[in-house]
Design an enzyme around this catalytic site. Structure first.
Site, short mmCIF file in Angstrom:
data_model
loop_
_atom_site.label_atom_id
_atom_site.label_comp_id
_atom_site.label_asym_id
_atom_site.label_seq_id
_atom_site.Cartn_x
_atom_site.Cartn_y
_atom_site.Cartn_z
N LYS A 14 -5.75 6.38 11.12
CA LYS A 14 -7.15 6.11 11.47
C LYS A 14 -7.17 5.76 12.96
CE LYS A 14 -9.39 3.63 8.17
NZ LYS A 14 -9.92 2.35 7.61
N GLY A 66 0.77 -1.24 0.00
CA GLY A 66 0.00 0.00 0.00
C GLY A 66 0.80 1.29 0.00
N ASP A 86 -3.91 1.67 10.93
CA ASP A 86 -5.30 1.31 11.21
C ASP A 86 -5.34 0.67 12.59
OD1 ASP A 86 -8.02 0.92 10.45
OD2 ASP A 86 -7.60 -1.08 9.73
N ARG A 106 -5.59 1.38 -6.65
CA ARG A 106 -4.29 1.92 -6.21
C ARG A 106 -3.83 3.08 -7.09
NH1 ARG A 106 -2.27 -1.71 -2.35
NH2 ARG A 106 -2.55 -3.93 -2.80
N ASP A 116 1.17 3.23 4.33
CA ASP A 116 0.08 4.05 3.78
C ASP A 116 -0.85 4.52 4.89
OD1 ASP A 116 -0.77 1.45 4.23
OD2 ASP A 116 -1.76 1.21 2.29
N PHE A 151 -13.37 3.10 5.06
CA PHE A 151 -12.38 2.40 4.26
C PHE A 151 -12.03 3.29 3.07
CE2 PHE A 151 -10.50 -0.67 1.43
CZ PHE A 151 -9.72 -1.39 2.31
N VAL A 152 -10.76 3.62 2.93
CA VAL A 152 -10.33 4.55 1.88
C VAL A 152 -9.49 3.84 0.82
CG1 VAL A 152 -10.43 6.55 3.42
CG2 VAL A 152 -8.30 5.26 3.22
N ASP A 177 -5.72 0.05 -1.67
CA ASP A 177 -6.58 -0.78 -2.52
C ASP A 177 -7.80 -1.31 -1.80
OD1 ASP A 177 -5.08 -2.60 -0.82
OD2 ASP A 177 -5.87 -4.20 -2.11
P1 IMP Z 1 -3.24 -2.35 10.47
O1 IMP Z 1 -2.27 -3.48 10.61
O2 IMP Z 1 -4.63 -2.74 10.89
O3 IMP Z 1 -2.78 -1.05 11.08
O4 IMP Z 1 -3.44 -2.13 8.94
C1 IMP Z 1 -2.53 -1.53 8.16
C2 IMP Z 1 -2.71 -1.98 6.74
O5 IMP Z 1 -4.08 -2.30 6.41
C3 IMP Z 1 -2.33 -0.85 5.85
O6 IMP Z 1 -0.98 -0.98 5.50
C4 IMP Z 1 -3.25 -0.98 4.68
O7 IMP Z 1 -2.63 -1.75 3.68
C5 IMP Z 1 -4.45 -1.72 5.18
N1 IMP Z 1 -5.59 -0.82 5.43
C6 IMP Z 1 -6.10 -0.45 6.62
N2 IMP Z 1 -7.14 0.40 6.47
C7 IMP Z 1 -7.28 0.58 5.13
C8 IMP Z 1 -8.17 1.38 4.32
O8 IMP Z 1 -9.06 2.12 4.79
N3 IMP Z 1 -7.97 1.28 2.98
C9 IMP Z 1 -7.01 0.51 2.40
N4 IMP Z 1 -6.16 -0.22 3.12
C10 IMP Z 1 -6.29 -0.20 4.47
MG MG Z 2 -0.50 -2.08 3.45
#
Ligand code: IMP
Ligand code: MG
Length: 185
Positions: free
Chosen positions: A142, A52, A114, A176, A111, A163-164, A170
């Site tokens: 986020k 991402g 989350d 993307r 990117d 969700f963006v 993606d």
């Molecule tokens: P985390 O491990 O939950 O913090 O997620 C991080 C990864 O989830 C990021 O590197 C993104 O690839 C993906 N991700 C989380 N939220 C989104 C979103 O809203 N859109 C697209 N990808 C997301």
């Molecule tokens: Mg990612």
């Protein structure tokens, strides 16, 4: 693509609301490069977390060049098991670094922050490999979705609880290529 005010319609018929347009993103990336440069990383090794972050990282390292920073760049490809819009919590390495992280000043780029699991996994991994310092930079934060206690050292924008897609991000490998960040409506 047809553009109407702040909503675009893709050729497949999805409507995407533009949250951050290309010019706003570009300005923020330039400013972020200034912040990172001012932090004075020593011989930095920049590590984008694929997939991402690839567009953000490409813009950011060129902006860093503009501030006089000449980093080495190596990629870490991580995936979390789970559905396309929800992270499951288990992270695995798809492609490891070639560089030795030992003793290095590392800047991790992702990117979006989350739940925090991906960035925390990467930070722990490189810390365990005895990096001198591991800093983190994300395009979007986020905050409402966090399940691991981690904050990015450098952050582009706060992200709404949606969700963006676009600017590298993606939904099931699509969107993307969009030069802006938006939400499917
Ligand atoms: P985390 O491990 O939950 O913090 O997620 C991080 C990864 O989830 C990021 O590197 C993104 O690839 C993906 N991700 C989380 N939220 C989104 C979103 O809203 N859109 C697209 N990808 C997301
Ligand atoms: Mg990612």
């Amino acid at each position: 693509m047809l553009e109407t005010a702040s909503t675009i319609v893709t050729t497949a018929g999805e409507r995407i609301e533009v949250l951050l347009d290309a010019a706003v993103i570009q300005d923020r990336v330039e400013a972020l490069a200034g912040e990172i440069s001012a932090a004075g990383l020593h011989k930095p090794l920049v590590v984008p977390i694929l997939t991402g972050s690839f567009i953000f990282a490409a813009d950011l390292i060129r902006a860093l060049h503009g501030t006089g920073v000449a980093p080495e760049v190596d990629f870490l490809s991580l995936a979390s098991y789970g559905s396309s819009t929800e992270s499951s919590g288990r992270i695995r390495i798809l492609r490891d670094l070639e560089a030795d992280a030992g003793g290095r000043d590392i800047l991790l780029i992702d990117d979006i922050l989350d739940t925090g699991r991906t960035l925390a996994f990467a930070k722990d991994l490189l810390t365990a490999r005895r990096a001198r310092r591991v800093s983190t930079c994300v395009m979007l934060d986020k905050k409402s979705a966090r399940s691991v206690d981690i904050a990015a050292d450098f952050c582009g924008f706060a992200c709404p609880d949606a969700f963006v897609v676009g600017y590298g991000m993606d939904l099931a490998h699509r969107f993307r290529e969009l030069p802006f960040i938006g939400r499917i409506v």
